[in-house]
Scaffold this active site. Structure first.
Site, PDB file in Angstrom:
ATOM      1  N   VAL A 270      10.673 -31.419 -60.741  1.00 17.66           N
ATOM      2  CA  VAL A 270       9.474 -32.042 -61.301  1.00 17.66           C
ATOM      3  C   VAL A 270       9.841 -33.460 -61.722  1.00 17.66           C
ATOM      4  CG1 VAL A 270       7.738 -31.960 -63.142  1.00 17.66           C
ATOM      5  CG2 VAL A 270       8.547 -29.842 -62.116  1.00 17.66           C
TER       6      VAL A 270
ATOM      7  N   GLY B  36      18.980 -32.626 -64.056  1.00 12.56           N
ATOM      8  CA  GLY B  36      17.584 -32.976 -64.336  1.00 12.56           C
ATOM      9  C   GLY B  36      16.946 -32.002 -65.310  1.00 12.56           C
TER      10      GLY B  36
ATOM     11  N   ASP C 198      27.126 -28.294 -57.457  1.00 17.11           N
ATOM     12  CA  ASP C 198      27.891 -29.544 -57.521  1.00 17.11           C
ATOM     13  C   ASP C 198      28.966 -29.546 -58.613  1.00 17.11           C
ATOM     14  OD1 ASP C 198      26.309 -30.392 -55.489  1.00 17.11           O
ATOM     15  OD2 ASP C 198      25.081 -31.742 -56.681  1.00 17.11           O
TER      16      ASP C 198
ATOM     17  N   ARG D  61      33.030 -34.979 -33.654  1.00 20.36           N
ATOM     18  CA  ARG D  61      31.831 -34.158 -33.848  1.00 20.36           C
ATOM     19  C   ARG D  61      31.566 -34.051 -35.354  1.00 20.36           C
ATOM     20  NH1 ARG D  61      31.563 -34.903 -29.135  1.00 20.36           N
ATOM     21  NH2 ARG D  61      31.327 -33.355 -27.455  1.00 20.36           N
TER      22      ARG D  61
HETATM   23  O1  F6P Z   1      21.983 -30.803 -56.956  1.00 22.54           O
HETATM   24  C1  F6P Z   1      22.475 -29.907 -56.018  1.00 22.54           C
HETATM   25  C2  F6P Z   1      22.214 -30.352 -54.635  1.00 22.54           C
HETATM   26  O2  F6P Z   1      22.612 -29.270 -53.883  1.00 22.54           O
HETATM   27  C3  F6P Z   1      22.906 -31.646 -54.165  1.00 22.54           C
HETATM   28  O3  F6P Z   1      24.229 -31.509 -53.814  1.00 22.54           O
HETATM   29  C4  F6P Z   1      22.026 -32.039 -53.011  1.00 22.54           C
HETATM   30  O4  F6P Z   1      22.126 -33.424 -52.725  1.00 22.54           O
HETATM   31  C5  F6P Z   1      20.683 -31.683 -53.515  1.00 22.54           C
HETATM   32  O5  F6P Z   1      20.852 -30.578 -54.358  1.00 22.54           O
HETATM   33  C6  F6P Z   1      19.656 -31.380 -52.464  1.00 22.54           C
HETATM   34  O6  F6P Z   1      18.489 -30.992 -53.101  1.00 22.54           O
HETATM   35  P1  F6P Z   1      17.049 -30.749 -52.497  1.00 22.54           P
HETATM   36  O7  F6P Z   1      16.845 -29.271 -52.571  1.00 22.54           O
HETATM   37  O8  F6P Z   1      16.126 -31.471 -53.409  1.00 22.54           O
HETATM   38  O9  F6P Z   1      17.043 -31.262 -51.099  1.00 22.54           O
END
Ligand code: F6P
Length: 344
Positions: free
Chosen positions: A74, A105, A128, A268
């Site tokens: 959000v 967040g 992460d 690759r």
């Molecule tokens: O915050 C965790 C995460 O998995 C990040 O590593 C990644 O960039 C992001 O979420 C991707 O999130 P979304 O679901 O918004 O594409």
């Protein structure tokens, strides 16, 4: 007490274990009622919820990936503008305290709500592993295992074909997944957002490996990796999304042609993407999530608001939300230097 819970931000393995941990502890230990809000903060803004029951049905969710409550990102502005709606939802449902389970967040929003006087205890989650105030977040161990398994497979196909395989893993601001899975699988190169890479140095390393008869190279590239300024490579700019997050343009795919041209070998790329976030959690993540959930329920009953359940070593503890969200937990450069011993 009536406790509201929600899961916010990107999902990760272990969310259901945390939901169960909170609910089992609240129901069985403290005789409380738990109300689950759907789709993160949206459930509070629109009053979409369900009463959580215990017993067998809840126990069955322990090994399941994803979140039975649903999740969503959000926009922080939208959330601030909805403070009145959030308060109304909490009042209508007679919620005494809220336990948001989330990453950066969601926990920032939790801290803001806490400052606004809402009784809140957070639970940290993210693949992460970049939340401060806790040694680990659940989801990370599973993501690393998935990346490790994938790289073990990529080693054999790369070696068969005399190829360079670049594996892009998640890690928007931090390289924890890249570092851990890279060391675990004997990767020859690891790049992380915390230390901009030098494409010439990488090409040199690849030339050297093939020059001495090695048949393959595995490079683990965190998605948020950036080239060193002035190093002869620049990334395409993808702008930012509605949540203010940078939109990635595929760093590994942009490195590949430069390496092919310089080293004269086939390259690759594999982007592991959401595979890292889906599916069943590892036993470590199930246990960590269960413990964090139960600890948060206990904190609510102790009135320890404005905090986040956390793990230090093997012990459960509470960290002030303000400390947890003040800065991301990045990979210390000395740890990255340690990993570099195994490069090449
Ligand atoms: O915050 C965790 C995460 O998995 C990040 O590593 C990644 O960039 C992001 O979420 C991707 O999130 P979304 O679901 O918004 O594409």
């Amino acid at each position: 007490m009536r406790i509201g819970i929600l899961t916010g931000g990107g999902d990760c393995p272990g969310l259901n274990a945390a939901i169960r941990g909170i609910t089992r502890a609240a129901l069985d230990q403290y005789g409380s009622t738990v109300v689950g809000f759907h789709d993160g903060w949206r459930g509070l803004l629109t009053d979409s919820h369900r009463e959580m029951s215990g017993g067998q049905r809840l126990d069955r969710i322990l090994p399941r990936g994803g979140t039975i409550l649903g999740t969503a990102r959000v926009n922080p502005e939208r959330l601030r503008a909805g403070l009145g709606d959030i308060r109304a939802t909490l009042e209508r449902n007679r919620i005494d305290a809220l336990i948001p389970i989330g990453g950066e967040g969601t926990l920032k929003a939790a801290r803001w709500l806490s400052d606004e006087g809402v009784p809140v205890v957070g639970v940290p989650k993210t693949i992460d592993n970049d939340i401060g105030g806790t040694d680990y977040t659940f989801g990370f161990d599973t993501a690393v295992s998935i990346a490790t398994d994938a790289m073990d497979r990529l080693h054999t196909t790369a070696e068969s074909h005399r190829r360079v395989m670049l594996v892009e893993v998640m890690g928007r601001h931090t390289g924890w997944i890249a570092l851990r899975s890279g060391i675990a699988t004997g990767a020859h190169i690891i790049t992380i957002p915390e230390d901009p890479f030098d494409i010439d140095e990488i090409c040199g390393l690849i030339r050297a490996r093939f020059g001495r008869g090695d048949r393959h190279v595995i490079g683990v590239i965190a998605e948020g990796s950036v080239p060193r300024a002035g190093s002869g490579m620049a990334l395409r700019d993808g702008g930012v999304d509605e949540y203010g997050h940078e939109i990635f343009t595929g760093v590994a795919a942009q490195m590949a042609p430069l390496i092919e041209r310089d080293a004269g070998v086939e390259v690759r790329t594999t982007v592991l993407g959401y595979i890292q976030r889906g599916g069943t959690p590892s036993s470590y993540d199930r246990v960590l999530a269960s413990r964090l959930g139960a600890h948060a329920a206990r904190a609510v009953h102790d009135g320890a608001f404005g905090t986040m359940a956390a793990v230090r070593g093997t012990r459960m503890t509470l960290t002030p939300l303000a400390d947890a969200v003040c800065e991301l937990k990045t990979v210390p450069l000395e740890l990255y230097r340690e990993a570099r011993i195994f490069f090449g």
